[in-house]
Scaffold this motif. Sequence first.
Motif, PDB file in Angstrom:
ATOM      1  N   ASN A 106      10.322  -5.358   4.091  1.00 20.64           N
ATOM      2  CA  ASN A 106      10.512  -3.994   4.645  1.00 20.64           C
ATOM      3  C   ASN A 106       9.032  -3.226   4.401  1.00 20.64           C
ATOM      4  N   LYS A 107       8.948  -1.978   4.861  1.00 18.29           N
ATOM      5  CA  LYS A 107       7.484  -1.310   4.879  1.00 18.29           C
ATOM      6  C   LYS A 107       7.060  -1.235   3.362  1.00 18.29           C
ATOM      7  N   VAL A 108       7.941  -0.870   2.528  1.00 18.54           N
ATOM      8  CA  VAL A 108       7.481  -0.760   1.072  1.00 18.54           C
ATOM      9  C   VAL A 108       6.923  -1.793   0.468  1.00 18.54           C
ATOM     10  N   GLU A 109       7.789  -3.182   0.701  1.00 13.74           N
ATOM     11  CA  GLU A 109       7.289  -4.222   0.340  1.00 13.74           C
ATOM     12  C   GLU A 109       5.876  -4.924   0.858  1.00 13.74           C
ATOM     13  N   LEU A 110       5.791  -4.539   2.260  1.00 16.15           N
ATOM     14  CA  LEU A 110       4.507  -5.146   2.678  1.00 16.15           C
ATOM     15  C   LEU A 110       3.398  -3.970   2.282  1.00 16.15           C
ATOM     16  N   GLN A 111       3.640  -2.559   1.997  1.00 17.70           N
ATOM     17  CA  GLN A 111       2.686  -1.758   1.413  1.00 17.70           C
ATOM     18  C   GLN A 111       2.252  -2.266   0.224  1.00 17.70           C
ATOM     19  N   LYS A 112       3.185  -2.710  -0.822  1.00 15.32           N
ATOM     20  CA  LYS A 112       2.591  -3.375  -1.991  1.00 15.32           C
ATOM     21  C   LYS A 112       1.915  -4.646  -1.690  1.00 15.32           C
ATOM     22  N   MET A 113       2.274  -5.410  -0.823  1.00 11.29           N
ATOM     23  CA  MET A 113       1.484  -6.858  -0.405  1.00 11.29           C
ATOM     24  C   MET A 113       0.082  -6.327  -0.158  1.00 11.29           C
ATOM     25  N   VAL A 114      -0.050  -5.351   0.605  1.00 16.18           N
ATOM     26  CA  VAL A 114      -1.346  -4.915   1.277  1.00 16.18           C
ATOM     27  C   VAL A 114      -2.091  -4.427   0.011  1.00 16.18           C
ATOM     28  N   LYS A 115      -1.491  -3.495  -0.829  1.00 15.24           N
ATOM     29  CA  LYS A 115      -2.348  -2.973  -1.917  1.00 15.24           C
ATOM     30  C   LYS A 115      -2.884  -4.151  -2.890  1.00 15.24           C
ATOM     31  N   SER A 116      -1.970  -5.048  -3.063  1.00 15.83           N
ATOM     32  CA  SER A 116      -2.135  -6.074  -4.132  1.00 15.83           C
ATOM     33  C   SER A 116      -3.560  -7.088  -3.370  1.00 15.83           C
ATOM     34  N   VAL A 117      -3.247  -7.158  -2.071  1.00 11.75           N
ATOM     35  CA  VAL A 117      -4.485  -7.968  -1.450  1.00 11.75           C
ATOM     36  C   VAL A 117      -5.658  -7.191  -1.570  1.00 11.75           C
ATOM     37  N   TYR A 118      -5.624  -5.941  -1.375  1.00 14.11           N
ATOM     38  CA  TYR A 118      -6.990  -5.086  -1.654  1.00 14.11           C
ATOM     39  C   TYR A 118      -7.323  -4.992  -2.998  1.00 14.11           C
ATOM     40  N   TRP A 124     -13.697  -5.503  -0.345  1.00 12.07           N
ATOM     41  CA  TRP A 124     -13.610  -5.791   1.150  1.00 12.07           C
ATOM     42  C   TRP A 124     -13.021  -4.713   2.057  1.00 12.07           C
ATOM     43  N   THR A 125     -12.383  -3.920   1.449  1.00  9.91           N
ATOM     44  CA  THR A 125     -11.976  -2.777   2.375  1.00  9.91           C
ATOM     45  C   THR A 125     -13.139  -2.002   3.020  1.00  9.91           C
ATOM     46  N   LYS A 126     -14.034  -2.014   1.948  1.00 10.09           N
ATOM     47  CA  LYS A 126     -15.304  -1.145   2.590  1.00 10.09           C
ATOM     48  C   LYS A 126     -15.976  -1.650   3.559  1.00 10.09           C
ATOM     49  N   ASN A 127     -15.862  -2.739   4.066  1.00  6.71           N
ATOM     50  CA  ASN A 127     -16.561  -3.665   5.245  1.00  6.71           C
ATOM     51  C   ASN A 127     -15.217  -3.479   6.449  1.00  6.71           C
ATOM     52  N   MET A 128     -14.211  -3.068   6.298  1.00  5.56           N
ATOM     53  CA  MET A 128     -13.236  -3.004   7.311  1.00  5.56           C
ATOM     54  C   MET A 128     -13.450  -1.918   8.379  1.00  5.56           C
ATOM     55  N   ASP A 129     -12.914  -2.086   9.572  1.00  2.00           N
ATOM     56  CA  ASP A 129     -12.692  -0.835  10.596  1.00  2.00           C
ATOM     57  C   ASP A 129     -12.204   0.351   9.608  1.00  2.00           C
ATOM     58  N   THR A 130     -12.935   1.488   9.614  1.00  2.00           N
ATOM     59  CA  THR A 130     -12.393   2.476   8.812  1.00  2.00           C
ATOM     60  C   THR A 130     -11.196   3.194   9.607  1.00  2.00           C
ATOM     61  N   GLN A 131     -10.624   2.849  10.676  1.00  2.00           N
ATOM     62  CA  GLN A 131      -9.433   3.224  11.126  1.00  2.00           C
ATOM     63  C   GLN A 131      -8.216   2.687  10.394  1.00  2.00           C
ATOM     64  N   ARG A 132      -8.391   1.581   9.841  1.00  2.00           N
ATOM     65  CA  ARG A 132      -7.396   0.827   8.802  1.00  2.00           C
ATOM     66  C   ARG A 132      -7.820   0.343   7.542  1.00  2.00           C
ATOM     67  N   SER A 133      -8.423   1.579   6.860  1.00  6.12           N
ATOM     68  CA  SER A 133      -9.003   1.292   5.577  1.00  6.12           C
ATOM     69  C   SER A 133      -8.111   1.594   4.486  1.00  6.12           C
ATOM     70  N   THR A 134      -6.874   2.091   4.765  1.00  2.00           N
ATOM     71  CA  THR A 134      -5.933   2.347   3.857  1.00  2.00           C
ATOM     72  C   THR A 134      -4.834   1.366   3.648  1.00  2.00           C
ATOM     73  N   PRO A 135      -4.223   1.079   2.705  1.00  2.00           N
ATOM     74  CA  PRO A 135      -2.971   0.328   2.579  1.00  2.00           C
ATOM     75  C   PRO A 135      -1.881   0.460   3.359  1.00  2.00           C
ATOM     76  N   GLU A 136      -1.895   1.981   3.497  1.00  2.00           N
ATOM     77  CA  GLU A 136      -0.401   2.461   4.408  1.00  2.00           C
ATOM     78  C   GLU A 136      -0.896   2.167   5.824  1.00  2.00           C
ATOM     79  N   GLU A 137      -2.022   2.400   6.341  1.00  3.86           N
ATOM     80  CA  GLU A 137      -2.615   2.381   7.554  1.00  3.86           C
ATOM     81  C   GLU A 137      -2.612   0.777   8.158  1.00  3.86           C
ATOM     82  N   ALA A 138      -3.056  -0.282   6.991  1.00  5.55           N
ATOM     83  CA  ALA A 138      -3.259  -1.576   7.187  1.00  5.55           C
ATOM     84  C   ALA A 138      -1.616  -2.172   7.721  1.00  5.55           C
ATOM     85  N   SER A 139      -0.617  -1.390   6.641  1.00  8.71           N
ATOM     86  CA  SER A 139       0.753  -1.916   6.653  1.00  8.71           C
ATOM     87  C   SER A 139       1.498  -1.418   7.932  1.00  8.71           C
TER      88      SER A 139
END
Length: 196
Positions: A106-118, A124-139
């Motif tokens: 679900n979205k909560v589990e996916l956000q946890k996954m993205v936060k853990s990856v970050y 790494w996130t500093k080199n990403m497109d700033t439009q998707r720079s937060t775990p919530e936006e990436a999720s």
Amino acid sequence: MGQYYTCNIKEIDVAELQEMYKKFVVECPSGGLYLHEFKQFFGISSQSEASEYAESAFKSFDRNGDNRIDFLEYVAVLNLLLRGKPEHKLKWLFKVFDTDGNGFLNKVELQKMVKSVYNVKQGWTKNMDTQRSTPEEASDRIFQLMDEDNDGKLSLKEFIDGVQRDDWMRKMLNVDINLTKWIAEHRDKRKGEVKG
């Protein structure tokens, strides 16, 4: 217990296996790695956000359910993470983050996954497109790409298919991450903190 490992162990040669065993015995003189030691190894406190992820990862490694990772389980995990096919790594990653065990993310589990990856890929996130720079936006982006039936949850098939067809997702999850280097860096960092 051995039935879990027979197909994977043959890919590791005898010299590598002996070296792995020596390291395992030094790190785990009791013959097994327990959850509290697993968390301690990675510097994860029970109150941290990563604690639930660590517990889920630990359970996925503990194939026989005896609440410790023995040497065969350790070898099987290393073989998967270091030599496994991307699809097998994605299945494992899905299982680790499906914390309620219902077969969906679900979205909560996916956000946890993205936060853990970050957290694992600090900086790494500093080199990403700033439009998707937060775990919530990436999720949110991941859900839009993967939730094909728009039911608000991702099946294993949706997850694997989504990662395989999207370059940004493959880079974000980077199933080919050099875990050996990451583990060594965290172990050295932890040992430096203990000495200092």
